[in-house]
Design an enzyme around this catalytic site. Structure first.
Site, PDB file in Angstrom:
ATOM      1  N   GLU A 135       0.834  -1.206   0.000  1.00 61.20           N
ATOM      2  CA  GLU A 135       0.000   0.000   0.000  1.00 61.20           C
ATOM      3  C   GLU A 135       0.870   1.258   0.000  1.00 61.20           C
ATOM      4  O   GLU A 135       1.838   1.355   0.745  1.00 61.20           O
ATOM      5  CB  GLU A 135      -0.891  -0.020   1.244  1.00 61.20           C
ATOM      6  CG  GLU A 135      -1.743   1.224   1.378  1.00 61.20           C
ATOM      7  CD  GLU A 135      -2.804   1.066   2.444  1.00 61.20           C
ATOM      8  OE1 GLU A 135      -3.525   0.063   2.448  1.00 61.20           O
ATOM      9  OE2 GLU A 135      -2.892   1.968   3.295  1.00 61.20           O
ATOM     10  N   TYR A 178      -6.631   7.092  -0.431  1.00 54.93           N
ATOM     11  CA  TYR A 178      -7.424   8.263  -0.814  1.00 54.93           C
ATOM     12  C   TYR A 178      -7.460   9.167   0.398  1.00 54.93           C
ATOM     13  O   TYR A 178      -7.926   8.749   1.470  1.00 54.93           O
ATOM     14  CB  TYR A 178      -8.827   7.738  -1.128  1.00 54.93           C
ATOM     15  CG  TYR A 178      -9.673   8.556  -2.047  1.00 54.93           C
ATOM     16  CD1 TYR A 178      -9.320   8.740  -3.382  1.00 54.93           C
ATOM     17  CD2 TYR A 178     -10.862   9.108  -1.597  1.00 54.93           C
ATOM     18  CE1 TYR A 178     -10.140   9.451  -4.238  1.00 54.93           C
ATOM     19  CE2 TYR A 178     -11.689   9.820  -2.452  1.00 54.93           C
ATOM     20  CZ  TYR A 178     -11.311   9.987  -3.777  1.00 54.93           C
ATOM     21  OH  TYR A 178     -12.128  10.684  -4.624  1.00 54.93           O
TER      22      TYR A 178
HETATM   23  C1  LIG Z   1      -7.600  -1.529   4.476  1.00 57.52           C
HETATM   24  C2  LIG Z   1      -8.138  -0.150   4.780  1.00 57.52           C
HETATM   25  C3  LIG Z   1      -7.852   0.902   3.921  1.00 57.52           C
HETATM   26  C4  LIG Z   1      -8.344   2.191   4.177  1.00 57.52           C
HETATM   27  N1  LIG Z   1      -8.051   3.203   3.315  1.00 57.52           N
HETATM   28  C5  LIG Z   1      -8.558   4.443   3.537  1.00 57.52           C
HETATM   29  C6  LIG Z   1      -8.319   5.521   2.625  1.00 57.52           C
HETATM   30  O1  LIG Z   1      -7.620   5.341   1.632  1.00 57.52           O
HETATM   31  N2  LIG Z   1      -8.875   6.731   2.898  1.00 57.52           N
HETATM   32  C7  LIG Z   1      -9.660   6.949   4.004  1.00 57.52           C
HETATM   33  O2  LIG Z   1     -10.156   8.073   4.189  1.00 57.52           O
HETATM   34  N3  LIG Z   1      -9.922   5.945   4.875  1.00 57.52           N
HETATM   35  C8  LIG Z   1      -9.388   4.711   4.672  1.00 57.52           C
HETATM   36  N4  LIG Z   1      -9.646   3.697   5.554  1.00 57.52           N
HETATM   37  C9  LIG Z   1     -10.415   3.989   6.776  1.00 57.52           C
HETATM   38  C10 LIG Z   1     -11.914   3.737   6.625  1.00 57.52           C
HETATM   39  O3  LIG Z   1     -12.468   4.589   5.654  1.00 57.52           O
HETATM   40  C11 LIG Z   1     -12.540   4.003   7.991  1.00 57.52           C
HETATM   41  O4  LIG Z   1     -12.108   3.006   8.888  1.00 57.52           O
HETATM   42  C12 LIG Z   1     -14.044   4.145   8.055  1.00 57.52           C
HETATM   43  O5  LIG Z   1     -14.367   4.616   9.356  1.00 57.52           O
HETATM   44  C13 LIG Z   1     -14.828   2.861   7.852  1.00 57.52           C
HETATM   45  O6  LIG Z   1     -14.963   2.581   6.532  1.00 57.52           O
HETATM   46  P1  LIG Z   1     -15.842   1.325   6.028  1.00 57.52           P
HETATM   47  O7  LIG Z   1     -15.688   1.291   4.576  1.00 57.52           O
HETATM   48  O8  LIG Z   1     -15.533   0.122   6.812  1.00 57.52           O
HETATM   49  O9  LIG Z   1     -17.327   1.859   6.406  1.00 57.52           O
HETATM   50  P2  LIG Z   1     -18.698   1.124   6.596  1.00 57.52           P
HETATM   51  O10 LIG Z   1     -18.631  -0.312   6.259  1.00 57.52           O
HETATM   52  O11 LIG Z   1     -19.731   1.943   5.913  1.00 57.52           O
HETATM   53  O12 LIG Z   1     -18.883   1.257   8.168  1.00 57.52           O
HETATM   54  C14 LIG Z   1     -18.875   2.535   8.784  1.00 57.52           C
HETATM   55  C15 LIG Z   1     -19.560   2.460  10.149  1.00 57.52           C
HETATM   56  O13 LIG Z   1     -20.931   2.152   9.980  1.00 57.52           O
HETATM   57  C16 LIG Z   1     -21.268   0.909  10.577  1.00 57.52           C
HETATM   58  N5  LIG Z   1     -22.088   0.187   9.588  1.00 57.52           N
HETATM   59  C17 LIG Z   1     -21.657  -0.448   8.481  1.00 57.52           C
HETATM   60  N6  LIG Z   1     -22.699  -0.972   7.813  1.00 57.52           N
HETATM   61  C18 LIG Z   1     -23.806  -0.634   8.507  1.00 57.52           C
HETATM   62  C19 LIG Z   1     -25.195  -0.882   8.308  1.00 57.52           C
HETATM   63  N7  LIG Z   1     -25.617  -1.612   7.282  1.00 57.52           N
HETATM   64  N8  LIG Z   1     -26.070  -0.373   9.230  1.00 57.52           N
HETATM   65  C20 LIG Z   1     -25.637   0.343  10.296  1.00 57.52           C
HETATM   66  N9  LIG Z   1     -24.320   0.596  10.538  1.00 57.52           N
HETATM   67  C21 LIG Z   1     -23.424   0.117   9.654  1.00 57.52           C
HETATM   68  C22 LIG Z   1     -19.942   0.193  10.838  1.00 57.52           C
HETATM   69  O14 LIG Z   1     -19.990  -0.625  11.988  1.00 57.52           O
HETATM   70  C23 LIG Z   1     -19.000   1.354  11.054  1.00 57.52           C
HETATM   71  O15 LIG Z   1     -19.069   1.786  12.383  1.00 57.52           O
HETATM   72  C24 LIG Z   1      -9.146   2.412   5.329  1.00 57.52           C
HETATM   73  C25 LIG Z   1      -9.429   1.341   6.203  1.00 57.52           C
HETATM   74  C26 LIG Z   1      -8.928   0.073   5.937  1.00 57.52           C
HETATM   75  C27 LIG Z   1      -9.219  -1.040   6.886  1.00 57.52           C
END
Ligand SMILES: Cc1cc2nc3c(=O)[nH]c(=O)nc-3n(C[C@H](O)[C@H](O)[C@H](O)COP(=O)(O)OP(=O)(O)OC[C@H]3O[C@@H](n4cnc5c(N)ncnc54)[C@H](O)[C@@H]3O)c2cc1C
Length: 301
Positions: free
Chosen positions: A19, A51
């Site tokens: 990464e 990003y």
């Molecule tokens: C490998 C990796 C790479 C990353 N790269 C970046 C990056 O490039 N840029 C950046 O800004 N961030 C990045 N992040 C951080 C990430 O964007 C954050 O951790 C963010 O808070 C969670 O993203 P998510 O896609 O898991 O969100 P989601 O899956 O949408 O979850 C967000 C929150 O909502 C809750 N949730 C999910 N689905 C539901 C549902 N159906 N109903 C109710 N609640 C729900 C979850 O428990 C969580 O608390 C990265 C994280 C990881 C693990």
């Protein structure tokens, strides 16, 4: 050849990837491509580019990916977040990725940018959850030329009230078409084994690729994990705390630590290892070689 990661995962395991993050200036950019040139020799299955918070690096992320795909012919994965953007601007960014030949997207909600405060807030005309973004990406890409990854949290997402719910939400992301999961960094491998079990109990069965961060600087590790919400276990404090002011010893210890952690994760069923190399060749190169020697990729039956 630029591949879809789902196809690579169907063909062989484990995968090895690294990464990168978009640097802030031109000097950093040329250092970055220098690093890519050296890491390309290791033949990674793919390279991912992050990003910036709130979409702050949207252009540079795509520019970097275009250059890596064109100049090095390496498969890339574009991190892509929904935070702070309207549907229209998300759609424009997705079209730009599609038109640039991006085949792999890590769909994410995103970390809130500093002006949003600690808690994520949905903007008017925007989206709230990652699975909604996945639907939009798939709709705009149409057809088949896309593989979607999502984030996973072996130690539970910081805002999620329970491990069961965390796995339930992962299942929803898989139901919306996620092909694989890349995890948040963690240091206690037992949490990965528990993660596999709780996901399977929730019906969330997908290739799980742990993110591994080689420890090269204990004090920077503390602030890095503070920012991304990752938990640092007692053992890491015990091993790296006392040598915090000895850079050479920290790198030597961190290299072995990452090798041991990665090989153990593969033994526990990880589909690959995603190295957070922080835009540096070392010590990822040495770790990579040792882990790949212990676990060479095997074709899948
Ligand atoms: C490998 C990796 C790479 C990353 N790269 C970046 C990056 O490039 N840029 C950046 O800004 N961030 C990045 N992040 C951080 C990430 O964007 C954050 O951790 C963010 O808070 C969670 O993203 P998510 O896609 O898991 O969100 P989601 O899956 O949408 O979850 C967000 C929150 O909502 C809750 N949730 C999910 N689905 C539901 C549902 N159906 N109903 C109710 N609640 C729900 C979850 O428990 C969580 O608390 C990265 C994280 C990881 C693990």
């Amino acid at each position: 050849m630029i591949r879809k990661i789902c196809d690579v995962l169907a063909e062989k395991r484990p995968t090895y990837s690294f990464e990168l993050f978009p640097p802030k200036n031109e000097k950093g950019m040329s250092r970055l491509f220098n690093t890519v040139e050296k890491l390309a020799v290791l033949e990674p299955d793919y390279v991912s580019v992050t990003y910036g918070a709130g979409g702050s690096t949207s252009k540079s992320t795509l520019d970097i990916i275009k250059k890596i795909q064109e100049d090095f012919e390496l498969t890339c994965m574009h991190h892509f977040t929904l935070v702070n953007q309207t549907l229209d601007s998300l759609a424009d960014s997705i079209k730009a990725m599609r038109d640039a030949g991006v085949k792999n997207v890590l769909a994410l909600r995103g970390d809130p940018p500093p002006e949003m405060g600690e808690k994520f807030r949905k903007v008017d005309g925007g989206l709230e959850f990652c699975y909604e973004l996945m639907d939009l990406v798939r709709e705009i890409y149409g057809g088949n030329d896309l593989s979607l990854g999502v984030a996973g949290f072996p130690e539970v997402h910081i805002d999620c009230p329970s491990a069961e719910l965390d796995s339930k939400y992962l299942k929803i992301k898989l139901d919306h078409g996620a092909d694989f999961v890349v995890t948040q960094i963690f240091f206690e491998n037992e949490s990965f084994s528990k993660y596999i079990k709780r996901n399977l109990a929730a019906g969330a069965d997908a290739p799980l690729i742990p993110g591994v961060l080689p420890i090269v600087d204990y004090k920077r590790l503390l602030s890095f994990c503070d920012t991304c919400g990752a938990y640092i276990c007692e053992e890491v404090h015990k091993v790296f705390g006392p040598i915090a002011d000895d850079p050479a010893k920290t790198i030597e210890t961190g290299t072995q630590y990452a090798i041991d952690q990665s090989t153990d994760l593969l033994a526990r069923g990880a589909a690959g290892i995603h190295f957070y190399c922080l835009n540096k060749v070392n010590p990822t190169r040495a770790i990579w070689k040792a882990v790949k020697e212990a676990y060479p990729p095997q074709p899948r039956a």
